[in-house]
Design a protein around this motif. Sequence first.
Motif, PDB file in Angstrom:
ATOM      1  N   THR A  26      43.714  34.669  41.697  1.00  0.00           N
ATOM      2  CA  THR A  26      43.208  33.887  42.831  1.00  0.00           C
ATOM      3  C   THR A  26      42.000  33.044  42.402  1.00  0.00           C
ATOM      4  O   THR A  26      41.883  31.871  42.780  1.00  0.00           O
ATOM      5  CB  THR A  26      42.870  34.827  44.011  1.00  0.00           C
ATOM      6  OG1 THR A  26      44.046  35.589  44.316  1.00  0.00           O
ATOM      7  CG2 THR A  26      42.448  34.048  45.247  1.00  0.00           C
ATOM      8  N   ASP A  51      42.733  33.766  49.563  1.00  0.00           N
ATOM      9  CA  ASP A  51      42.863  35.169  49.969  1.00  0.00           C
ATOM     10  C   ASP A  51      42.520  35.280  51.449  1.00  0.00           C
ATOM     11  O   ASP A  51      41.528  35.878  51.817  1.00  0.00           O
ATOM     12  CB  ASP A  51      41.870  36.026  49.158  1.00  0.00           C
ATOM     13  CG  ASP A  51      42.577  36.793  48.052  1.00  0.00           C
ATOM     14  OD1 ASP A  51      43.786  36.617  47.885  1.00  0.00           O
ATOM     15  OD2 ASP A  51      41.901  37.572  47.360  1.00  0.00           O
ATOM     16  N   THR A  62      45.353  40.470  47.042  1.00  0.00           N
ATOM     17  CA  THR A  62      46.242  39.468  47.601  1.00  0.00           C
ATOM     18  C   THR A  62      47.540  40.123  48.039  1.00  0.00           C
ATOM     19  O   THR A  62      48.252  40.688  47.232  1.00  0.00           O
ATOM     20  CB  THR A  62      46.526  38.393  46.546  1.00  0.00           C
ATOM     21  OG1 THR A  62      45.280  37.872  46.111  1.00  0.00           O
ATOM     22  CG2 THR A  62      47.373  37.276  47.117  1.00  0.00           C
ATOM     23  N   ASP A  81      50.061  31.711  44.906  1.00  0.00           N
ATOM     24  CA  ASP A  81      49.212  32.716  44.262  1.00  0.00           C
ATOM     25  C   ASP A  81      49.791  34.074  44.641  1.00  0.00           C
ATOM     26  O   ASP A  81      49.742  34.478  45.790  1.00  0.00           O
ATOM     27  CB  ASP A  81      47.779  32.565  44.772  1.00  0.00           C
ATOM     28  CG  ASP A  81      46.874  33.639  44.188  1.00  0.00           C
ATOM     29  OD1 ASP A  81      47.074  34.002  43.011  1.00  0.00           O
ATOM     30  OD2 ASP A  81      45.984  34.119  44.914  1.00  0.00           O
TER      31      ASP A  81
HETATM   32 MG   LIG Z   1      44.588  37.488  44.126  1.00  0.00          MG
END
Ligand SMILES: [Mg+2]
Length: 392
Positions: A26, A51, A62, A81
Amino acid sequence: MPKTAYVRTKPHLNIGTMGHVDHGKTTLTAAITKVLAERGSGTFVPFDRIDRAPEEAARGITINIAHVEYETDTRHYAHVDMPGHADYVKNMVTGAAQLDGAILVVSALDGIMPQTAEHVLLARQVGVDHIVVALNKADAVDDGDTVLADLVELEVRELLTAHGYGGDSVPVVRVSGLRALEGDPRWTEAIGALLDAVDTYVPMPERYVDAPFLLPVENVLTITGRGTVVTGAVERGTVRVGDRVEVLGAAVETVVTGLETFGKPMDEAQAGDSVALLLRGVPRDAVRRGHIVAAPGSVVPGRRFSAQVYVLSAREGGRTTPVSTGYRPQFYIRTADVVGDVDLGENAVARPGDTVTMTVELGREVPLEPGLGFAIREGGRTVGAGTVTAVG
Ligand SMILES: [Mg+2]
Ligand SMILES: Nc1nc2c(ncn2[C@@H]2O[C@H](COP(=O)(O)OP(=O)(O)OP(=O)(O)O)[C@@H](O)[C@H]2O)c(=O)[nH]1
């Protein structure tokens, strides 16, 4: 206020970050958007906006798959992501299914960890043909002493080779997402090198824009006053506002009354695009993740198929005991999650580490076709990965 329409000026590709929990996916995603925003070809998306689901902020990992978009000089990218945490690999499976290429994030401090290997295996299985490695946290391995990073790089190349990715030729770029986010020029440059590697190493895939339209539903939302919206990546074909479509799983036929990509309206979406489709008169609870929106009559769902399946070894996080006929795990096919009965034929058992052929009878119908990849999961972990070889 009318929104600016999406203008297709560059080829569009879908990529994403995958890798073990906390290796910096992330942070790297945020850093990429920052570096490109500074070049004037995108909008910076800070870490906490990637996030962003409340559940994620609470757990600090995540969980869902977050999408961002950006442009390099030559391409437009949608970037997912993906979560690293083992419990959420099922999201990774559906996220990876639409990827044209992936950035495998490996912490130079920690090296290969269980989900590093699991994600590489799943990426192979769901048809991701090109991987670029971001050897992250390079700022944290001793300056001048790159022995550790060299070792990790070797290890990653071996892992990739073991899964058919030709590890010797895969670009491995040493980066620091964290330091690039802080604006350190050495590391913003490294992000530039990573993006160059993605631009050149991940080829533009063939898009089946002339095939009948098909989109696996990832998410369903309601827009008050407008109706039900489904989101996902167009797997093949083209769809226009006003087109009739059917929702397989919900057994409804309807009309597409609106189309958007990353908040921008569009008249036509094509294979490879990440889109939101507004569907006329479909109740919110009639459609679910796992359903398929398709050109009416273009796909016939089925329950029975033959497949070649790799049963993960215990070392890869798989089972410790063999499976046999009568085994009933969950099958993750496109965005769907369906129970299925496994038949291995007479007296056959499949041991962890084996590649076997099997027939499967699913608990409900889903669109199936030869070549379709899937994952097999049981009790929250991935135990197998396979490809449909025949339907019926
Ligand atoms: Mg992450
Ligand atoms: N030193 C250093 N730390 C980093 C770097 N990138 C990320 N981190 C730190 O590593 C931790 C995890 O970063 P994330 O970006 O949340 O990792 P992730 O891979 O997205 O984690 P999950 O989504 O939970 O799988 C955070 O504390 C970051 O600040 C880096 O390049 N260098």
